[in-house]
Design a protein around this motif. Sequence first.
Motif, PDB file in Angstrom:
ATOM      1  N   ASP A   1      67.439 -62.239 -41.756  1.00  0.00           N
ATOM      2  CA  ASP A   1      67.270 -61.957 -40.329  1.00  0.00           C
ATOM      3  C   ASP A   1      68.633 -61.712 -39.674  1.00  0.00           C
ATOM      4  OD1 ASP A   1      67.009 -62.274 -37.527  1.00  0.00           O
ATOM      5  OD2 ASP A   1      65.244 -63.546 -37.775  1.00  0.00           O
TER       6      ASP A   1
ATOM      7  N   VAL B   1      58.811 -66.806 -50.433  1.00  0.00           N
ATOM      8  CA  VAL B   1      59.530 -66.114 -51.522  1.00  0.00           C
ATOM      9  C   VAL B   1      59.951 -67.082 -52.634  1.00  0.00           C
ATOM     10  CG1 VAL B   1      60.388 -64.167 -50.141  1.00  0.00           C
ATOM     11  CG2 VAL B   1      61.799 -66.226 -50.332  1.00  0.00           C
TER      12      VAL B   1
ATOM     13  N   LEU C   1      64.365 -73.057 -48.692  1.00  0.00           N
ATOM     14  CA  LEU C   1      63.849 -71.693 -48.890  1.00  0.00           C
ATOM     15  C   LEU C   1      62.660 -71.365 -47.994  1.00  0.00           C
ATOM     16  CD1 LEU C   1      63.229 -70.684 -52.605  1.00  0.00           C
ATOM     17  CD2 LEU C   1      64.897 -69.747 -51.031  1.00  0.00           C
ATOM     18  N   PRO C   2      62.556 -70.101 -47.587  1.00  0.00           N
ATOM     19  CA  PRO C   2      61.288 -69.686 -46.981  1.00  0.00           C
ATOM     20  C   PRO C   2      60.210 -69.794 -48.067  1.00  0.00           C
ATOM     21  CG  PRO C   2      62.766 -67.814 -47.301  1.00  0.00           C
ATOM     22  CD  PRO C   2      63.539 -69.027 -47.660  1.00  0.00           C
TER      23      PRO C   2
ATOM     24  N   ILE D   1      67.293 -61.667 -50.093  1.00  0.00           N
ATOM     25  CA  ILE D   1      67.724 -62.210 -51.389  1.00  0.00           C
ATOM     26  C   ILE D   1      66.940 -61.593 -52.553  1.00  0.00           C
ATOM     27  CG2 ILE D   1      66.180 -64.240 -51.385  1.00  0.00           C
ATOM     28  CD1 ILE D   1      69.779 -64.209 -52.721  1.00  0.00           C
TER      29      ILE D   1
ATOM     30  N   GLY E   1      69.630 -69.769 -41.705  1.00  0.00           N
ATOM     31  CA  GLY E   1      68.980 -69.993 -40.405  1.00  0.00           C
ATOM     32  C   GLY E   1      69.992 -70.327 -39.328  1.00  0.00           C
TER      33      GLY E   1
END
Length: 338
Positions: free
Chosen positions: A127, A185, A181-182, A151, A106
């Motif tokens: 991103d 996922v 982590l997002p 990933i 990020g």
Amino acid sequence: MVALTSLSAAPPRPSPSPATPRRWTPPPHIRTSSRRARTARSATVAAATPGTDDYHSTIRALNSRGRHVPRKSLGQNYMLNAKVNEELVAAAGVEEGDVVLEIGPGTGSLTAALLEAGATVFAVEKDKHMAALVKDRFGSTDRLKVIQEDITKFHIRSHFLPFMKEKCHTTRKHAKVVSNLPFNVSTEVVKLLLPMGDVFSVVVLMLQDETAVRLADASIQTPEYRPINVFVNFYSEPEYKFRVNKDNFFPTPKVDGAVISFKLKNAEEYPPVGSPKSFFSMVNSAFNGKRKMLRKSLQHICSSSEIEAVLHNIGLPVTITCTFGLQLTCSNTGLNDT
Ligand SMILES: C[S@@+](CC[C@H](N)C(=O)[O-])C[C@H]1O[C@@H](n2cnc3c(N)ncnc32)[C@H](O)[C@@H]1O
């Protein structure tokens, strides 16, 4: 095991505006007189030291490259509390000379804490704007490599192992994973990383609180116990570390986060099964047939009489249904007695 710590205190920030603009506009009290001045101030933020990733600097960093609203589809909820990042780093015991895989850097707030602890970081960011931003921020260090990739589609071994070989100047054989982590996922990433005990010694992740509790603490006799728990315990020793209040993220997600650590096992420490693949296929079949008798849900793997003999041997009724995990032995699946 559940540690009863909770990092619930959120850093101060203005209340979020009710409407979400396409591009984040800082509240009036942090606006500067011109666009150029704002850009200059962002450059200062870009070179900031750990501890400065608060609400205002995160907004400035996002706007510095014409960034738009954080993307929900990429789970872009940025950490505003440097203390939480330090705790993540401490939970993994990161020290000078460690090589760390970070997923989704990020704006680079956790990356900064990892570098500060003396680690060399391999960061994978999906991103392209954020990958460029984090590259700019730490441009001058050779202790960071940023790859713009998803990933879940990334072949970790072929990219990370050569990096580790090049960067690991100590006798340490294993790297570590530390990531905020997002959330969308997280299960996929857990499945990807836990069988990599030959590469990583520990995986420390910020997950949705509910997910972290379920992965670390589900008991075999509860309805929450799932094939993923068999998987987690097969490959690792999970430990719930602490809860992180949702107000510590920007934008604020709907749910709290939590930090969980997985101490990875070496292959010799795995339960003795003939083949993990057939073991997990059996586990999935047993769970898919919930409320169905095991001798029926597993009959594509072995005959009913073999299953009945196994159940009999371990003192269970032959009509048992799969309501919780069972340990079975079956001659033609390659599974051993466990
Ligand atoms: C929850 S944010 C965390 C950002 C930063 N580490 C922090 O603590 O503020 C998740 C980050 O993961 C990135 N991301 C989302 N999906 C990804 C994927 N499949 N592969 C790599 N990065 C991903 C997002 O773009 C975002 O930067």
